[in-house]
Design a protein around this motif. Structure first.
Motif, PDB file in Angstrom:
ATOM      1  N   PHE A 194      -1.934  -6.579  22.762  1.00 43.46           N
ATOM      2  CA  PHE A 194      -2.150  -7.569  23.488  1.00 43.46           C
ATOM      3  C   PHE A 194      -2.617  -8.857  22.605  1.00 43.46           C
ATOM      4  CE2 PHE A 194      -5.099  -9.353  26.537  1.00 43.46           C
ATOM      5  CZ  PHE A 194      -4.728  -9.634  26.832  1.00 43.46           C
ATOM      6  N   ARG A 195      -3.675  -9.197  22.046  1.00 43.73           N
ATOM      7  CA  ARG A 195      -3.626  -9.696  21.401  1.00 43.73           C
ATOM      8  C   ARG A 195      -2.613 -11.095  20.975  1.00 43.73           C
ATOM      9  NH1 ARG A 195      -5.907 -10.657  16.492  1.00 43.73           N
ATOM     10  NH2 ARG A 195      -5.995  -8.806  16.299  1.00 43.73           N
ATOM     11  N   TYR A 196      -1.774 -10.574  20.547  1.00 41.91           N
ATOM     12  CA  TYR A 196      -0.512 -10.914  19.899  1.00 41.91           C
ATOM     13  C   TYR A 196       0.641 -11.387  20.460  1.00 41.91           C
ATOM     14  CZ  TYR A 196      -1.080 -10.381  14.712  1.00 41.91           C
ATOM     15  OH  TYR A 196      -1.064 -10.241  13.632  1.00 41.91           O
ATOM     16  N   VAL A 197       0.560 -10.719  21.230  1.00 46.08           N
ATOM     17  CA  VAL A 197       1.701 -11.006  22.765  1.00 46.08           C
ATOM     18  C   VAL A 197       0.800 -12.134  23.881  1.00 46.08           C
ATOM     19  CG1 VAL A 197       2.435 -10.618  24.785  1.00 46.08           C
ATOM     20  CG2 VAL A 197       2.705  -9.242  23.285  1.00 46.08           C
ATOM     21  N   ASP A 198      -0.609 -11.963  23.924  1.00 41.57           N
ATOM     22  CA  ASP A 198      -1.384 -13.558  24.776  1.00 41.57           C
ATOM     23  C   ASP A 198      -0.914 -14.789  24.040  1.00 41.57           C
ATOM     24  OD1 ASP A 198      -2.941 -13.768  27.406  1.00 41.57           O
ATOM     25  OD2 ASP A 198      -4.626 -13.904  25.943  1.00 41.57           O
ATOM     26  N   GLN A 199      -1.673 -14.621  22.630  1.00 39.73           N
ATOM     27  CA  GLN A 199      -1.070 -15.957  22.012  1.00 39.73           C
ATOM     28  C   GLN A 199       0.380 -16.262  21.909  1.00 39.73           C
ATOM     29  OE1 GLN A 199      -2.641 -14.717  18.248  1.00 39.73           O
ATOM     30  NE2 GLN A 199      -0.679 -15.095  17.236  1.00 39.73           N
ATOM     31  N   ASP A 200       1.149 -15.678  22.050  1.00 38.91           N
ATOM     32  CA  ASP A 200       3.098 -16.152  21.994  1.00 38.91           C
ATOM     33  C   ASP A 200       3.386 -15.990  23.564  1.00 38.91           C
ATOM     34  OD1 ASP A 200       4.151 -17.936  20.629  1.00 38.91           O
ATOM     35  OD2 ASP A 200       5.243 -15.604  19.491  1.00 38.91           O
ATOM     36  N   ARG A 201       2.141 -15.819  24.743  1.00 45.18           N
ATOM     37  CA  ARG A 201       3.288 -15.397  26.155  1.00 45.18           C
ATOM     38  C   ARG A 201       4.104 -16.398  26.097  1.00 45.18           C
ATOM     39  NH1 ARG A 201       1.274 -12.091  29.803  1.00 45.18           N
ATOM     40  NH2 ARG A 201      -0.690 -11.605  27.988  1.00 45.18           N
ATOM     41  N   ASP A 202       3.462 -17.495  26.357  1.00 47.94           N
ATOM     42  CA  ASP A 202       4.507 -19.281  26.822  1.00 47.94           C
ATOM     43  C   ASP A 202       5.927 -18.784  26.260  1.00 47.94           C
ATOM     44  OD1 ASP A 202       3.048 -19.736  28.804  1.00 47.94           O
ATOM     45  OD2 ASP A 202       2.507 -21.435  26.640  1.00 47.94           O
ATOM     46  N   ARG A 203       6.382 -18.957  24.783  1.00 54.54           N
ATOM     47  CA  ARG A 203       7.202 -18.298  24.405  1.00 54.54           C
ATOM     48  C   ARG A 203       7.975 -17.246  24.347  1.00 54.54           C
ATOM     49  NH1 ARG A 203       9.598 -16.476  19.809  1.00 54.54           N
ATOM     50  NH2 ARG A 203       8.224 -15.442  19.137  1.00 54.54           N
ATOM     51  N   LEU A 204       7.185 -15.758  24.255  1.00 55.65           N
ATOM     52  CA  LEU A 204       7.960 -14.493  25.106  1.00 55.65           C
ATOM     53  C   LEU A 204       8.638 -14.708  25.988  1.00 55.65           C
ATOM     54  CD1 LEU A 204       5.110 -12.616  22.249  1.00 55.65           C
ATOM     55  CD2 LEU A 204       7.770 -13.395  21.855  1.00 55.65           C
ATOM     56  N   ARG A 205       7.369 -15.188  27.078  1.00 59.40           N
ATOM     57  CA  ARG A 205       7.800 -15.131  28.526  1.00 59.40           C
ATOM     58  C   ARG A 205       9.223 -15.343  29.196  1.00 59.40           C
ATOM     59  NH1 ARG A 205       7.007 -18.424  32.782  1.00 59.40           N
ATOM     60  NH2 ARG A 205       6.442 -16.611  33.961  1.00 59.40           N
ATOM     61  N   VAL A 206       9.634 -16.654  28.343  1.00 57.34           N
ATOM     62  CA  VAL A 206      10.884 -16.923  28.463  1.00 57.34           C
ATOM     63  C   VAL A 206      12.470 -16.288  28.415  1.00 57.34           C
ATOM     64  CG1 VAL A 206      13.405 -18.836  27.713  1.00 57.34           C
ATOM     65  CG2 VAL A 206      10.380 -19.331  27.296  1.00 57.34           C
ATOM     66  N   PHE A 207      12.212 -15.201  27.646  1.00 58.62           N
ATOM     67  CA  PHE A 207      13.369 -14.037  27.308  1.00 58.62           C
ATOM     68  C   PHE A 207      12.727 -12.736  27.242  1.00 58.62           C
ATOM     69  CE2 PHE A 207      13.543 -17.571  24.297  1.00 58.62           C
ATOM     70  CZ  PHE A 207      14.711 -18.118  24.675  1.00 58.62           C
ATOM     71  N   LEU A 208      11.922 -12.742  27.777  1.00 53.28           N
ATOM     72  CA  LEU A 208      11.497 -10.240  27.777  1.00 53.28           C
ATOM     73  C   LEU A 208      10.574 -10.944  29.078  1.00 53.28           C
ATOM     74  CD1 LEU A 208       9.967 -10.741  23.873  1.00 53.28           C
ATOM     75  CD2 LEU A 208      11.860  -9.838  25.244  1.00 53.28           C
ATOM     76  N   PRO A 209      11.295  -9.832  30.110  1.00 51.02           N
ATOM     77  CA  PRO A 209      10.135  -9.927  31.577  1.00 51.02           C
ATOM     78  C   PRO A 209       9.703  -9.570  31.287  1.00 51.02           C
ATOM     79  CG  PRO A 209      12.841  -8.541  31.525  1.00 51.02           C
ATOM     80  CD  PRO A 209      12.333  -9.445  29.527  1.00 51.02           C
ATOM     81  N   TRP A 210       9.572  -8.320  29.745  1.00 52.79           N
ATOM     82  CA  TRP A 210       8.237  -7.794  30.613  1.00 52.79           C
ATOM     83  C   TRP A 210       6.581  -8.480  29.711  1.00 52.79           C
ATOM     84  CZ3 TRP A 210       5.704  -7.659  25.921  1.00 52.79           C
ATOM     85  CH2 TRP A 210       6.541  -7.892  24.951  1.00 52.79           C
ATOM     86  N   VAL A 211       6.653  -9.428  29.453  1.00 58.18           N
ATOM     87  CA  VAL A 211       5.784 -10.753  28.454  1.00 58.18           C
ATOM     88  C   VAL A 211       4.456 -10.824  29.913  1.00 58.18           C
ATOM     89  CG1 VAL A 211       4.452 -12.430  28.349  1.00 58.18           C
ATOM     90  CG2 VAL A 211       6.487 -11.210  26.661  1.00 58.18           C
ATOM     91  N   ASP A 212       5.297 -10.968  31.243  1.00 64.75           N
ATOM     92  CA  ASP A 212       4.399 -11.608  32.428  1.00 64.75           C
ATOM     93  C   ASP A 212       3.611 -10.502  33.292  1.00 64.75           C
ATOM     94  OD1 ASP A 212       4.683 -14.020  32.060  1.00 64.75           O
ATOM     95  OD2 ASP A 212       6.299 -14.456  34.025  1.00 64.75           O
TER      96      ASP A 212
END
Length: 187
Positions: A29-47
């Motif tokens: 979670f910490r890693y997803v949260d810190q890189d959320r803006d970059r990851l959410r562009v391509f991965l629908p589950w991030v939000d």
């Protein structure tokens, strides 16, 4: 092809692919949260990943999929330091057709170092050794880094699914890459 289980650990010279354990939820979670803006562009589950509890639920879901033989997901770790870097997994398994799909993501700080290509190559070898005939990788057409992985590893671009997904409020195309085992007749 007969349904089978994947190994819980796959090692390469620089990496370990490890089956998820509940203790990883907080780090994930910490890693997803810190890189959320970059990851959410391509991965629908991030939000929809908003808490450690969401990651814990994801790990439980992957464990259930592992037991059913429908989904095999791994944490991606640097072998030397033990640092968690992202995930890679085997999804959309069609046992009756000897086919599966690989999916992956990595934190931005580890991008561009060949880790994902190394992990995909290792997991692909396991897939073919278990009897899969076809391995696919699908990614957004607007994600050149992700598309570069199958291209580097000798996958064929089998086609583009035009405007087949809505992400961030817009339609997007999906590239479909495939690689065949080349062993011939079905097992």
């Amino acid at each position: 092809m007969r349904q089978t289980k994947f190994p819980a650990l796959i090692a390469t010279p620089r990496l370990e692919l490890r089956k998820h354990v509940p203790e990883l939820a907080e780090t994930m979670f910490r890693y997803v949260d810190q890189d959320r803006d970059r990851l959410r562009v391509f991965l629908p589950w991030v939000d929809t990943t908003k808490s450690v509890d969401d990651e814990t639920a994801y790990i439980k879901m992957t464990s259930a999929g592992w037991e059913k033989g429908t989904f095999f997901d791994y944490g991606l770790f640097e072998r030397k330091s033990g640092t968690y870097m992202g995930n890679i997994g085997v999804h959309n398994i069609a046992w009756a057709h000897d086919r599966c799909e690989l999916g992956y993501w990595i934190l931005g700080e580890f991008e561009g170092k060949g880790f994902v290509s190394e992990a995909v190559e290792a997991l692909e070898k396991v897939c073919f050794a278990l009897g899969f005939h076809r391995v696919e990788i699908r990614c957004a057409s607007c994600n050149p880094r992700s598309a570069g992985v199958p291209r580097r590893l000798g996958y064929s671009l089998d086609g583009t699914l035009r405007e087949n997904c809505i992400e961030l409020g817009s339609y997007r195309d999906t590239l479909v890459f495939g690689k065949l085992n080349g062993s011939g007749a079905p097992k």
